[in-house]
Every structure is written in C-alpha cells, then in structure tokens.
Design a protein around this motif. Structure first.
Motif, PDB file in Angstrom:
ATOM      1  N   GLU A 189      26.079 -45.774  17.757  1.00 57.94           N
ATOM      2  CA  GLU A 189      25.433 -44.980  16.816  1.00 57.94           C
ATOM      3  C   GLU A 189      26.121 -43.796  17.101  1.00 57.94           C
ATOM      4  O   GLU A 189      26.476 -43.301  18.193  1.00 57.94           O
ATOM      5  CB  GLU A 189      23.918 -44.765  17.373  1.00 57.94           C
ATOM      6  CG  GLU A 189      22.921 -45.736  17.062  1.00 57.94           C
ATOM      7  CD  GLU A 189      21.627 -45.710  17.593  1.00 57.94           C
ATOM      8  OE1 GLU A 189      21.015 -44.629  17.451  1.00 57.94           O
ATOM      9  OE2 GLU A 189      21.112 -46.556  18.225  1.00 57.94           O
ATOM     10  N   THR A 203      29.359 -39.970  19.491  1.00 60.21           N
ATOM     11  CA  THR A 203      28.660 -41.136  20.056  1.00 60.21           C
ATOM     12  C   THR A 203      27.218 -40.236  20.617  1.00 60.21           C
ATOM     13  O   THR A 203      27.304 -39.437  21.234  1.00 60.21           O
ATOM     14  CB  THR A 203      29.110 -42.208  20.911  1.00 60.21           C
ATOM     15  OG1 THR A 203      29.755 -41.517  22.108  1.00 60.21           O
ATOM     16  CG2 THR A 203      30.040 -43.135  20.184  1.00 60.21           C
ATOM     17  N   VAL A 204      26.296 -41.206  20.265  1.00 54.54           N
ATOM     18  CA  VAL A 204      24.807 -40.847  20.801  1.00 54.54           C
ATOM     19  C   VAL A 204      24.737 -41.140  22.351  1.00 54.54           C
ATOM     20  O   VAL A 204      24.230 -40.245  23.232  1.00 54.54           O
ATOM     21  CB  VAL A 204      23.652 -41.499  19.887  1.00 54.54           C
ATOM     22  CG1 VAL A 204      22.441 -41.048  20.775  1.00 54.54           C
ATOM     23  CG2 VAL A 204      23.633 -41.048  18.608  1.00 54.54           C
ATOM     24  N   LYS A 205      25.326 -42.179  22.808  1.00 49.71           N
ATOM     25  CA  LYS A 205      25.051 -42.805  24.113  1.00 49.71           C
ATOM     26  C   LYS A 205      26.620 -42.948  24.538  1.00 49.71           C
ATOM     27  O   LYS A 205      27.408 -42.928  23.521  1.00 49.71           O
ATOM     28  CB  LYS A 205      24.749 -44.252  24.197  1.00 49.71           C
ATOM     29  CG  LYS A 205      23.216 -44.439  23.413  1.00 49.71           C
ATOM     30  CD  LYS A 205      22.837 -45.813  23.350  1.00 49.71           C
ATOM     31  CE  LYS A 205      21.334 -46.125  22.533  1.00 49.71           C
ATOM     32  NZ  LYS A 205      21.076 -47.698  22.398  1.00 49.71           N
ATOM     33  N   GLU A 206      26.546 -42.530  25.799  1.00 52.26           N
ATOM     34  CA  GLU A 206      28.140 -42.734  26.437  1.00 52.26           C
ATOM     35  C   GLU A 206      28.525 -44.187  26.479  1.00 52.26           C
ATOM     36  O   GLU A 206      27.989 -44.726  27.543  1.00 52.26           O
ATOM     37  CB  GLU A 206      28.199 -41.924  27.685  1.00 52.26           C
ATOM     38  CG  GLU A 206      28.082 -40.331  27.439  1.00 52.26           C
ATOM     39  CD  GLU A 206      28.538 -39.587  28.866  1.00 52.26           C
ATOM     40  OE1 GLU A 206      28.956 -40.408  29.674  1.00 52.26           O
ATOM     41  OE2 GLU A 206      28.075 -38.353  29.112  1.00 52.26           O
ATOM     42  N   GLU A 207      29.024 -44.696  25.665  1.00 45.27           N
ATOM     43  CA  GLU A 207      29.706 -45.998  25.704  1.00 45.27           C
ATOM     44  C   GLU A 207      31.127 -45.995  25.170  1.00 45.27           C
ATOM     45  O   GLU A 207      31.319 -45.498  24.304  1.00 45.27           O
ATOM     46  CB  GLU A 207      28.679 -46.993  25.155  1.00 45.27           C
ATOM     47  CG  GLU A 207      28.589 -46.513  23.583  1.00 45.27           C
ATOM     48  CD  GLU A 207      27.558 -47.441  22.721  1.00 45.27           C
ATOM     49  OE1 GLU A 207      27.540 -48.690  22.998  1.00 45.27           O
ATOM     50  OE2 GLU A 207      26.731 -46.853  22.040  1.00 45.27           O
ATOM     51  N   ASP A 217      34.263 -43.023  19.929  1.00 44.77           N
ATOM     52  CA  ASP A 217      33.450 -41.848  20.398  1.00 44.77           C
ATOM     53  C   ASP A 217      33.467 -40.595  19.903  1.00 44.77           C
ATOM     54  O   ASP A 217      32.639 -39.718  20.152  1.00 44.77           O
ATOM     55  CB  ASP A 217      33.447 -42.029  22.209  1.00 44.77           C
ATOM     56  CG  ASP A 217      34.578 -41.302  22.652  1.00 44.77           C
ATOM     57  OD1 ASP A 217      35.744 -41.342  21.835  1.00 44.77           O
ATOM     58  OD2 ASP A 217      35.105 -41.460  23.853  1.00 44.77           O
TER      59      ASP A 217
END
Length: 269
Positions: A189, A203-207, A217
């Motif tokens: 996302e 990116t919405v989440k840090e992944e 990202d």
C-alpha cells in the motif's frame, strides 16, 4: 467412386508433393525474434544481442552471436534434412527445427528462436515526454508494467525474463502495487500526491519490498504524452536531476539507470 478416390488421392499427393530441400535452407539466416519460456517474444536487439546463422552446402553451419558490440562468438555445428525437418547438431546434441513459410523455428534450452532470411532492424521503444502539470485523476486507474529499460537494454516484463510481474492501482491519492516474484504475490500500500510533474508515492507501512532492480518504498511516476507511466528508481531520479545524465551513445558509456513503463488497462464494463 474410383475417380473420386483418384481425385482425392491426387489432391492429397499435390499437397504433400512439396518436400523440404537443401536449397530452401542454405544461406544466411537472421534471428529476428526470441522468446524464453512462456514469456513474450522480443527482438534480440532489445537485449543488446545480434545472432546470425550461416547454413552451408556441406552440412556445416556457423552461428555468429555478439553482445554489446563485443568480439562475436562463432559456434560451428552440423545440419541435415530428415522427414521434412531440419536437424541441427552441436555439442553432441541434436535439435529438431521446423521450417514453415520461409522461416525456421529452433527451440533449445528453454529458448525459442525464429530465423528469417531478411534482417529486421531493432527499433527500441522511444518514450514520450512527461506531461506538464498533470492532475491526480490523470494517474488514476489500473496499470500493468510492460517494459523495463535497464543497463542499456529493453526487455518485456514477465516472470521468465525479468523475474517479476507488477501491477499498479491508483485512486484518490492512494495506490497499491501488486508484485509477483518467483510465483509469490506481494501487495504494497502506498499514498502520495502530485509534486511538480510527477506522482510521488511512499509506502504506508514500513516494509522492505521490491525487486532486485528497485525498491517499492519510494516511487516517482511520470505520465508520458504517449499514455504510458514511467517509474524511475529514486536514486536514478536524483542523479538525473543534477544534470549528470548524458547521451550514452556519444560517450560510449552504458546507462545503468532502471526505468519501468506501465500501460493503462482499459476496463470494459
């Protein structure tokens, strides 16, 4: 009845009268089309390659292949015609080739080559120019990654060639990347906005997600006037901003930036 049989036999005979002869095969052949696995076919020039096959009268043949203008490699092999098929033998391995419509199809080690006696010049995709002052709604929709331009080569994006497939969905400042790599699907996302001439997504989440060529990202997309989207890996985008990007055809240096191009999927309701 006999006449009918004779007529039908005659018709059948006339169809199979043509047999593959040496004169059909002898000469210089050019590989104008390659495909790997289930991947899309492409001109070898897209990979910086040129392949020529010289089939000679004495059952000998030479395959000349060059990459990036290096010294060509010449491989010798043997050939013969058997049951209307061309058999090519090299390194003690025999491959059966199809001859049809003046073209030869050779499949070996998961790669299929289409040979013609006319050389087709490779015409690379020339990207359009970035659209000035695009709006968010110009980026909205479903997009499919179709082409990667990397290391001075252009190649279709598919699992067999580039090792990944990628789709992008954009709606109202939110986006989702679907990445399929080695058969595994990852969804990332993102959200962002139009900055200058580009859609910038983070990116919405840090992944940590991405391919061996680029990270997902921090992504920057340009909408081109030919309707495609261009993603430039952020490191490369920063380098090009300081004016260091040069015309590699003049300097003789390879362009190592990675650009991927997306085509809009037209959804029919």
């Amino acid at each position: 009845v006999c006449m009918d049989v004779g007529a039908s036999t005659g018709g059948f005979m006339s169809v199979s009268v043509y047999a593959l002869e040496e004169k059909d095969v002898i000469g210089t052949w050019y590989v104008n089309e390659l495909s790997m696995g289930e991947g899309a076919s492409f001109h070898p020039g897209a990979m910086g390659m040129e392949v020529t096959v010289d089939i000679k009268e004495d059952g000998k043949m030479e395959t000349t292949s060059s990459v990036y203008g290096e010294e060509p490699d010449v491989d010798e092999a043997e050939w013969k015609i058997e049951n209307d098929k061309i058999l090519m033998t090299y390194n003690e391995k025999t491959e059966e080739c199809e001859y049809a419509d003046g073209k030869i199809t050779l499949t070996s080690d998961g790669m299929t080559m289409l040979l013609s006696q006319e050389k087709e010049e490779y015409e690379p995709y020339v990207p359009g120019k970035p659209v000035e002052a695009p709006k968010m709604e110009d980026f909205e929709g479903e997009w499919n990654c179709i082409l990667m331009d990397a290391f001075g080569m252009q190649m279709p994006v598919n699992a067999d060639l580039t090792g990944f497939e990628m789709m992008l969905s954009v709606k109202a400042g939110k986006a989702e990347i679907t990445l399929i790599e080695n058969g595994e699907e990852t969804k990332v996302e993102l959200q962002g906005d139009v900055e200058g001439n580009a859609l910038v997504l983070k990116t919405v989440k840090e992944e940590a997600a991405g391919t061996m060529f680029f990270s997902l990202d921090n992504m920057k997309f340009n909408l081109l006037d030919d309707g495609k989207l261009c993603l430039i890996a952020e490191d490369d985008a920063e380098e090009s901003d300081d004016g260091e990007e040069t015309d590699d055809s003049e300097t003789g240096e390879d362009d190592f930036s990675v650009k991927t191009y997306f085509e809009k999927i037209i959804v029919t309701e």
